[in-house]
Structures are given as C-alpha cells and as structure tokens.
Scaffold this active site. Structure first.
Site, PDB file in Angstrom:
ATOM      1  CD  GLN A  89      -2.409  -1.270   2.743  1.00 11.42           C
ATOM      2  OE1 GLN A  89      -3.457  -0.714   3.028  1.00 11.42           O
ATOM      3  NE2 GLN A  89      -1.729  -1.974   3.638  1.00 11.42           N
ATOM      4  CB  VAL A  91       2.848   6.056  -2.566  1.00 14.61           C
ATOM      5  CG1 VAL A  91       1.392   5.652  -2.762  1.00 14.61           C
ATOM      6  CG2 VAL A  91       2.973   6.995  -1.362  1.00 14.61           C
ATOM      7  CG  HIS A 106      -3.036   2.280  -1.776  1.00 16.56           C
ATOM      8  ND1 HIS A 106      -3.063   2.310  -0.401  1.00 16.56           N
ATOM      9  CD2 HIS A 106      -4.147   1.582  -2.144  1.00 16.56           C
ATOM     10  CE1 HIS A 106      -4.148   1.658   0.038  1.00 16.56           C
ATOM     11  NE2 HIS A 106      -4.801   1.206  -0.995  1.00 16.56           N
ATOM     12  CB  CYS A 136      -2.930  14.727 -24.453  1.00 14.80           C
ATOM     13  SG  CYS A 136      -3.363  15.149 -22.748  1.00 14.80           S
ATOM     14  CB  ALA A 216       9.037  -3.485  10.371  1.00 11.17           C
TER      15      ALA A 216
HETATM   16  P1  OAD Z   1      -1.414   3.155   9.079  1.00 14.79           P
HETATM   17  O1  OAD Z   1      -0.768   4.420   9.492  1.00 14.79           O
HETATM   18  O2  OAD Z   1      -2.891   3.084   9.120  1.00 14.79           O
HETATM   19  O3  OAD Z   1      -0.881   1.941   9.990  1.00 14.79           O
HETATM   20  C1  OAD Z   1       0.483   1.738  10.194  1.00 14.79           C
HETATM   21  C2  OAD Z   1       0.655   0.514  11.066  1.00 14.79           C
HETATM   22  O4  OAD Z   1       2.048   0.282  11.199  1.00 14.79           O
HETATM   23  C3  OAD Z   1       0.071   0.660  12.482  1.00 14.79           C
HETATM   24  O5  OAD Z   1      -0.682  -0.506  12.808  1.00 14.79           O
HETATM   25  C4  OAD Z   1       1.318   0.768  13.380  1.00 14.79           C
HETATM   26  O6  OAD Z   1       1.131   0.156  14.648  1.00 14.79           O
HETATM   27  C5  OAD Z   1       2.340   0.007  12.558  1.00 14.79           C
HETATM   28  N1  OAD Z   1       3.729   0.437  12.804  1.00 14.79           N
HETATM   29  C6  OAD Z   1       4.203   1.669  13.112  1.00 14.79           C
HETATM   30  N2  OAD Z   1       5.534   1.654  13.215  1.00 14.79           N
HETATM   31  C7  OAD Z   1       5.934   0.378  12.974  1.00 14.79           C
HETATM   32  C8  OAD Z   1       7.192  -0.294  12.956  1.00 14.79           C
HETATM   33  N3  OAD Z   1       8.339   0.351  13.209  1.00 14.79           N
HETATM   34  N4  OAD Z   1       7.212  -1.615  12.684  1.00 14.79           N
HETATM   35  C9  OAD Z   1       6.063  -2.297  12.427  1.00 14.79           C
HETATM   36  N5  OAD Z   1       4.846  -1.723  12.431  1.00 14.79           N
HETATM   37  C10 OAD Z   1       4.782  -0.402  12.705  1.00 14.79           C
HETATM   38  O7  OAD Z   1      -0.834   2.804   7.618  1.00 14.79           O
HETATM   39  P2  OAD Z   1      -1.396   1.771   6.542  1.00 14.79           P
HETATM   40  O8  OAD Z   1      -2.064   0.622   7.213  1.00 14.79           O
HETATM   41  O9  OAD Z   1      -0.309   1.500   5.579  1.00 14.79           O
HETATM   42  O10 OAD Z   1      -4.008   5.031   1.687  1.00 14.79           O
HETATM   43  O11 OAD Z   1      -2.485   2.644   5.833  1.00 14.79           O
HETATM   44  C11 OAD Z   1      -3.234   2.085   4.772  1.00 14.79           C
HETATM   45  C12 OAD Z   1      -3.640   3.166   3.814  1.00 14.79           C
HETATM   46  O12 OAD Z   1      -4.324   4.214   4.519  1.00 14.79           O
HETATM   47  C13 OAD Z   1      -2.484   3.891   3.139  1.00 14.79           C
HETATM   48  O13 OAD Z   1      -1.989   3.221   2.010  1.00 14.79           O
HETATM   49  C14 OAD Z   1      -3.089   5.204   2.777  1.00 14.79           C
HETATM   50  C15 OAD Z   1      -3.782   5.489   4.089  1.00 14.79           C
HETATM   51  O14 OAD Z   1      -4.820   6.373   4.079  1.00 14.79           O
HETATM   52  C16 OAD Z   1      -4.320   6.068   0.879  1.00 14.79           C
HETATM   53  O15 OAD Z   1      -3.828   7.170   0.998  1.00 14.79           O
HETATM   54  C17 OAD Z   1      -5.307   5.714  -0.188  1.00 14.79           C
END
Ligand code: OAD
Length: 230
Positions: A89, A91, A106, A136, A216
């Site tokens: 997900q 970018v 994404h 274009c 991670a």
């Molecule tokens: P989130 O910010 O929602 O979640 C990040 C996750 O990573 C959380 O569960 C944290 O606990 C975890 N986290 C933080 N630091 C970490 C580390 N060092 N090691 C392991 N885990 C860690 O981000 P996403 O789930 O990626 O979409 O968000 C999904 C989508 O929502 C994104 O792609 C974006 C956003 O809105 C769009 O913009 C369309």
C-alpha cells in the site's frame, strides 16, 4: 510446485526509514484532512494543496533508505524456491531500492498520471497543477497515487495471487483500509496460513492464525530467517 507467499505491506514497514505512518500518533492524518489531500474531490477543489502534499512526501521519500525489513523481504524474494509476491500500500519505492519488487496497489509517488488521456510517466520531484501532459499537452496532471473513492491498482492480479497462496503475511499495516484489510480473509478462504507482523495488535489481528509484535526491522528479518531455514 513450491509454496507461494503473498506479503502485504503498509506504512509501518517504512516507519524506521523515517517515513511517517498515517494513523499513529502525530501521523499524516493527524496533520492533514483526508478529504482535502487524498480524494478526487479534494484535488478538483484545490489541486495546488494536493500537489504540495505529495511533493513534500516525494521529497522525503527520495532521501529515505530501505531498512532491514525491506532488505529481508528482498532476500526472501531472491532465495525462496517459490513465488514471493509483495503487494504494497506504500507509495514509496523502498521495496525496489532494497532490490525487491512489489505490486503498488495505491500507486507510486514517483509516477505521474494525466487524468485527461491516462498517459503515465515518471514524475518530476515537484509537480504543479499547470504542468502539461507530455502526451496530450493538457494541464491535467496528477500524482499516480490512488485516492479514497478510487479503485486500487492490480486488483485482479492480487486476487489471483491470494487464491493460490500457501502463506499470507501482513506487515506494518493497521488493517483499517479496504480492500487490503480484507486480503487475510481471501487468503484464509484459499487455505493459506496467515501471519500478522506489526508493532502492536491491530483491529484485525484476530483474523490471523499467527501474530508477532515488534518493530519491523526486528520481527521481519527474524521471520524471514526462519522461513529460509525451513
Ligand atoms: P497506518 O498508518 O494506518 O498503519 C500503520 C501501522 O504500522 C500501524 O498498525 C502501526 O502500529 C504500525 N507500525 C508503526 N511503526 C511500525 C514499525 N516500526 N514496525 C512495524 N509496524 C509499525 O498505515 P497503513 O495501514 O499503511 O491510503 O495505511 C493504509 C492506507 O491508509 C495507506 O496506504 C493510505 C492510508 O490512508 C491512501 O492514501 C489511499
């Protein structure tokens, strides 16, 4: 045939590379309104604001370096005897910078898209609303990222991979955004083993058969080492 592994990654994977997550304390969605910067309506209303948001993220992303978790996943892709499909997900380009490959559901900060003719090209570091499309010439260029209300990329290919996966891992994602949050159910229906690796439990942790919590850069290399030792 050797087992297929499908790995879903989210912002937590790149957190230790210095890129902010969305929903953690002080994350991107605490600083910006989703409606303003991550929807087609927001872009139609104020394209300069949206470009400013992605320009700032692109500037951060180009200086970020892959961390031990990206490197471990690239090693898994190189050494596992079967397919290892990474669906991200994110970018940023950190899977690729680590030597791996990923399906960017994404989109990518490094991509530009013309919403008049659908032409795609590599984005300059700074994009602006009046940039002409190289194909274009219409001033209708946008970052090639998926916004809320838009269909994520590669969905058919991802569904096929999930249907044939033996192992599904979700890494560094809060499980709050669909369709990605539903991949664990698709993988389970296909009979795959499932594991969540995240800093802390998420709202969908119980959907996974196995869970490991920690940064991670610690839990991912350890998990990859175990897989490669089997
Ligand atoms: P989130 O910010 O929602 O979640 C990040 C996750 O990573 C959380 O569960 C944290 O606990 C975890 N986290 C933080 N630091 C970490 C580390 N060092 N090691 C392991 N885990 C860690 O981000 P996403 O789930 O990626 O979409 O968000 C999904 C989508 O929502 C994104 O792609 C974006 C956003 O809105 C769009 O913009 C369309």
């Amino acid at each position: 045939m050797a087992d297929k592994i499908v790995v879903l990654t989210g912002a937590g994977l790149s957190a230790e590379s210095g890129l902010g997550t969305f929903r953690d304390e002080g994350g991107l969605w605490a600083q910006h309104r989703i409606e303003d910067v991550a929807t087609p309506e927001g872009f139609a209303c104020n394209p300069q604001l949206v470009h400013d948001f992605y320009n700032a993220r692109r500037a951060q992303a180009v200086t970020a370096r892959p961390n031990a978790a990206h490197l471990a996943l690239a090693e898994l892709q190189a050494r596992w005897p079967g397919d290892v499909v990474i669906v991200t997900q994110n970018v940023d380009g950190l899977h690729e910078a680590a030597g791996g490959s990923a399906l960017h559901m994404h989109g990518r900060l490094a991509g530009a898209l013309c919403h008049a003719c659908d032409h795609r090209w590599e984005a300059p570091l700074v994009m602006a609303p009046d940039d002409p499309c190289p194909a274009c010439a219409t001033a209708a260029t946008r970052p090639d990222v998926v916004w809320f209300g838009e269909m994520p990329y590669h969905m058919e290919e991802i569904a096929d991979h999930l249907a044939s996966a033996s192992l599904f891992a979700s890494i560094g994602t809060s499980g709050q955004v669909y369709p990605a949050a539903g991949f664990v159910q698709e993988a389970r229906i296909a009979g795959a083993k499932t594991i969540e690796l995240n800093l802390e439990p998420t709202d969908i942790s119980r959907a996974f058969a196995h869970r490991r919590f920690g940064p991670a850069t610690e839990v991912v290399p350890a998990w990859v080492a175990e897989l490669l030792a089997t």
